[in-house]
Design an enzyme around this catalytic site. Structure first.
Site, PDB file in Angstrom:
ATOM      1  N   GLY A  74      41.234 112.493  25.692  1.00  0.00           N
ATOM      2  CA  GLY A  74      41.513 111.129  25.267  1.00  0.00           C
ATOM      3  C   GLY A  74      40.633 110.612  24.151  1.00  0.00           C
ATOM      4  N   ARG A 105      49.581  76.422  34.542  1.00  0.00           N
ATOM      5  CA  ARG A 105      49.556  77.885  34.687  1.00  0.00           C
ATOM      6  C   ARG A 105      48.769  78.274  35.934  1.00  0.00           C
ATOM      7  NH1 ARG A 105      50.467  82.016  31.155  1.00  0.00           N
ATOM      8  NH2 ARG A 105      50.678  80.569  29.401  1.00  0.00           N
ATOM      9  N   HIS A 165      44.177  82.848  18.255  1.00  0.00           N
ATOM     10  CA  HIS A 165      44.605  82.059  19.415  1.00  0.00           C
ATOM     11  C   HIS A 165      43.840  80.747  19.505  1.00  0.00           C
ATOM     12  CE1 HIS A 165      46.634  81.419  23.171  1.00  0.00           C
ATOM     13  NE2 HIS A 165      45.506  81.351  23.847  1.00  0.00           N
ATOM     14  N   GLY A 205      56.848  86.359  27.832  1.00  0.00           N
ATOM     15  CA  GLY A 205      57.937  85.432  27.555  1.00  0.00           C
ATOM     16  C   GLY A 205      58.260  84.460  28.665  1.00  0.00           C
ATOM     17  N   LYS A 233      52.564  72.059  30.825  1.00  0.00           N
ATOM     18  CA  LYS A 233      52.701  73.178  31.755  1.00  0.00           C
ATOM     19  C   LYS A 233      51.460  73.314  32.619  1.00  0.00           C
ATOM     20  CE  LYS A 233      50.949  76.688  28.537  1.00  0.00           C
ATOM     21  NZ  LYS A 233      51.264  77.899  27.757  1.00  0.00           N
TER      22      LYS A 233
END
Length: 325
Positions: free
Chosen positions: A46, A204, A138, A236, A202
């Site tokens: 690897g 989470r 982000h 999604g 929302k």
């Protein structure tokens, strides 16, 4: 030779990892250079081996890698490429991470957790990167994790141009998927003719990854053609749920727009069946429209090429956004 020459001195050299060579080739075409040949292979256990086939001494090197699955493998490959350039006496090394890995782990939510996004920046610095280029981080605070210049590029002009060319702006409503991205939604709304805004509230789950337990629309979307935006879409679930909530609130139609289409399973199934008229993303990560009729993939290559050229020429990256960086 693959380098771009300036004043009889070899300078700009573009390097690509194996994760998304198509993007690197598109960037190279925009720059009118070739991607520098590299030998890369995996050992049986690897481990990864890399070696460049040309001298890099004194060169301005740009190392492009898209951090798609298997993410950790491609991250390690980019670090090894940077280390090889450093040991090969490259003059300057710019790490190009169109999609910044581990960006969602930018702070501690609970005790005994790492700040993984900071660790990525530290690894890039330790490997030998002098500069980082990324697209639509982000959170903005990630720019401060790297002890050196960070060019934070934005795909908004690419995405909004597509909206302008294909949709009637008179009935558009820009929708943020949560309260945290309202500031970005405001920029979109201004670009799309001062369109009205809304956002989806929302909640989470803290125990189950990628699971939304409740949400509702804040704002008036009744009869509107909604543009639902986000920086990235993973499985999604959140976005597909938001489409349903918008439709229940009276939205006439919903178009989804995101910079980074991670699209981990079962994202394709969810987004194909959620009722969105179109899902628009860029090729910061490898994409395929096969079997996904409402997916549109826009190229980020021209933006990356212009960014590379400004850095290479010691110009202003900020000018790419007309003063907004």
């Amino acid at each position: 030779m693959t380098a771009h020459w300036k004043q009889n001195q070899k300078n700009l050299m573009l390097f690509s990892g194996r994760a998304h060579p198509e993007l690197a080739e598109a960037v190279a075409k925009e720059l009118d250079v070739n991607v520098t040949p590299m030998t890369a292979r995996d050992f049986a256990n690897g481990e990864i081996y890399v070696r460049f086939e040309e001298s890099v001494r004194g060169s301005d090197c740009f190392v492009l890698q898209s951090h798609t699955q298997p993410l950790n493998k491609w991250l390690m490959e980019q670090l090894l490429m940077i280390d090889a350039l450093k040991r090969g006496s490259a003059k300057r090394i710019t790490a190009i991470l169109p999609f910044y890995p581990y960006a969602r782990q930018d702070k501690k939510h609970r005790g005994r957790e790492p700040i993984s996004a900071r660790l990525i920046a530290d690894l890039m610095l330790t490997a030998g990167a002098d500069r980082i280029v990324s697209v639509d981080l982000h959170t903005d605070q990630i720019q401060g994790f790297f002890d050196g210049p960070v060019d934070h590029m934005h795909a908004m002009p690419i995405l909004t141009d597509h909206i302008k060319e294909n949709y009637n702006l008179d009935n558009i409503c820009v929708v943020s998927p949560d309260a945290g991205r309202v500031k970005v939604a405001e920029k979109w709304a201004n670009t799309l003719g001062d369109a009205p805004m809304a956002f989806v509230h929302k909640t989470r789950s803290t125990e189950v990854a990628n699971q939304v337990v409740a949400n509702r629309v804040v704002g008036d979307v009744d009869g509107k053609d909604c543009v639902l935006l986000d920086d990235m879409i993973d499985t999604g679930g959140t976005i597909a749920g938001a489409v349903g909530v918008l439709k229940k609130a009276g939205a006439k139609s919903v178009v989804i727009a995101c910079t980074h289409g991670v699209f981990s399973d079962p994202a394709r199934e969810r987004l194909s069946a959620c009722g969105a008229e179109e899902v628009i993303t860029t090729d910061t990560l490898p994409q395929s429209t096969e079997g996904w009729s409402n997916l549109t993939v826009l190229s980020i290559a021209p933006l990356l090429a212009r960014t590379i050229n400004e850095i290479f020429e010691n110009g202003s990256v900020t000018t790419l956004f007309e003063g907004e960086a």
